[in-house]
Design an enzyme around this catalytic site. Structure first.
Site, short mmCIF file in Angstrom:
data_model
loop_
_atom_site.label_atom_id
_atom_site.label_comp_id
_atom_site.label_asym_id
_atom_site.label_seq_id
_atom_site.Cartn_x
_atom_site.Cartn_y
_atom_site.Cartn_z
N ASP A 193 -22.91 -5.90 -60.97
CA ASP A 193 -23.40 -7.02 -59.78
C ASP A 193 -21.86 -6.54 -58.62
OD1 ASP A 193 -21.22 -7.80 -61.88
OD2 ASP A 193 -21.31 -9.89 -60.17
N GLU A 207 -22.26 -0.64 -73.53
CA GLU A 207 -21.25 -0.48 -72.25
C GLU A 207 -21.69 0.23 -70.54
OE1 GLU A 207 -19.39 -2.64 -70.86
OE2 GLU A 207 -17.36 -2.89 -71.11
N GLY A 223 -23.59 -7.01 -67.32
CA GLY A 223 -23.60 -5.57 -66.93
C GLY A 223 -24.28 -4.64 -67.08
N ASP A 232 -14.03 1.54 -67.46
CA ASP A 232 -13.09 0.42 -65.78
C ASP A 232 -11.35 1.36 -66.13
OD1 ASP A 232 -12.35 1.06 -63.33
OD2 ASP A 232 -12.13 -1.37 -63.28
N VAL A 283 -18.83 0.56 -57.63
CA VAL A 283 -20.30 0.65 -57.79
C VAL A 283 -21.13 -0.40 -57.92
CG1 VAL A 283 -19.94 3.20 -57.79
CG2 VAL A 283 -20.35 1.46 -60.28
P1 5GP Z 1 -12.74 -2.25 -67.66
O1 5GP Z 1 -12.03 -3.95 -69.13
O2 5GP Z 1 -13.00 -0.98 -68.51
O3 5GP Z 1 -11.56 -3.31 -66.42
O4 5GP Z 1 -13.77 -3.39 -67.26
C1 5GP Z 1 -15.06 -3.39 -67.21
C2 5GP Z 1 -15.56 -4.09 -66.59
O5 5GP Z 1 -15.75 -4.28 -65.08
C3 5GP Z 1 -16.83 -4.33 -67.07
O6 5GP Z 1 -17.90 -4.59 -67.69
C4 5GP Z 1 -17.87 -4.05 -65.14
O7 5GP Z 1 -17.99 -5.15 -65.60
C5 5GP Z 1 -16.58 -4.54 -64.85
N1 5GP Z 1 -16.15 -3.39 -63.02
C6 5GP Z 1 -15.60 -2.08 -63.48
N2 5GP Z 1 -15.27 -1.73 -62.99
C7 5GP Z 1 -16.72 -1.23 -61.96
C8 5GP Z 1 -17.82 -1.48 -61.14
O8 5GP Z 1 -17.03 -0.29 -60.20
N3 5GP Z 1 -18.07 -2.44 -60.22
C9 5GP Z 1 -18.48 -3.09 -61.35
N4 5GP Z 1 -19.76 -3.49 -60.44
N5 5GP Z 1 -18.12 -3.86 -62.31
C10 5GP Z 1 -17.05 -2.83 -62.65
#
Ligand code: 5GP
Length: 188
Positions: free
Chosen positions: A158, A98, A43, A102, A152
């Site tokens: 993606d 990053e 991403g 999330d 998003v």
């Molecule tokens: P975390 O480990 O913080 O939950 O996740 C981070 C990763 O989840 C990001 O690098 C991304 O790849 C994916 N991600 C989290 N939220 C979104 C979102 O709203 N849209 C997309 N396309 N990917 C997300």
């Protein structure tokens, strides 16, 4: 492609202005530090490419790719390294790039892994942050935008490998992923 978006959160111009602003802050803090920019695939590649071109700094670039173990990983926080750094970051100033924070699990794990390699410092720049979904403490030192709890796409982000090429960032229409019966954050 944009017809699959229910709401544009940030236009291409707004994103570019923010990326330039972030680059200015980073440039001030990293002068003479020769940072290693670490992009988190897939991403972050669009954000990293734009960010680094605004940086008038002597810097190196490398990438990591983590994959989660199955559907339950977002709760267990177990990750598999798909692509590790090629750079030895010991005694170097690392800046993790990053796309979005999330739950915070990816960043938390990545920070642990990089700190274990004894860098001189490690900081994080993230374009987007969804603080309402946090499961573990994770914070960007440089942040673009806070967004609400919505899935998003665009500007590198993606859904099933699509929409990364959009120059804006928007909320994906739920009907696009509804047929799959799984929320997007559990599909990756
Ligand atoms: P975390 O480990 O913080 O939950 O996740 C981070 C990763 O989840 C990001 O690098 C991304 O790849 C994916 N991600 C989290 N939220 C979104 C979102 O709203 N849209 C997309 N396309 N990917 C997300």
């Amino acid at each position: 492609m944009t017809s699959d978006i229910s709401k544009i959160l940030f236009t291409a111009d707004q994103i570019q202005a923010k990326v330039k602003e972030l680059a200015e802050q980073i440039e001030r803090d990293y002068r003479d530090k020769k940072p290693v920019l670490v992009g988190v695939l897939n991403g972050a590649f669009v954000f990293l490419a734009d960010l680094m071109r605004h940086l008038d700094l002597d810097c190196a670039v490398d990438f990591v790719s983590w994959s989660s173990y199955g559907k339950d990983t977002s709760s267990s926080g177990v990750f598999r390294i798909m692509k590790d750094l090629e750079t030895n970051v010991e005694s170097k100033h690392v800046l993790i790039v990053e796309d979005i924070i999330d739950t915070g699990l990816t960043l938390h794990y990545l920070l642990d892994t990089i700190r274990a390699r004894k860098p001189a410092s490690v900081k994080v720049v993230a374009l987007l942050d969804k603080p309402s979904r946090r499961r573990i403490e994770a914070k960007a030192d440089y942040l673009g935008f806070q967004i609400p709890d919505a899935f998003v796409v665009g500007y590198g982000l993606d859904f099933a490998q699509r929409y990364r090429n959009l120059s804006c960032i928007g909320i994906l229409k739920p009907e696009i992923y509804a047929g799959r019966g799984t929320p997007p954050d559990e599909i990756e």
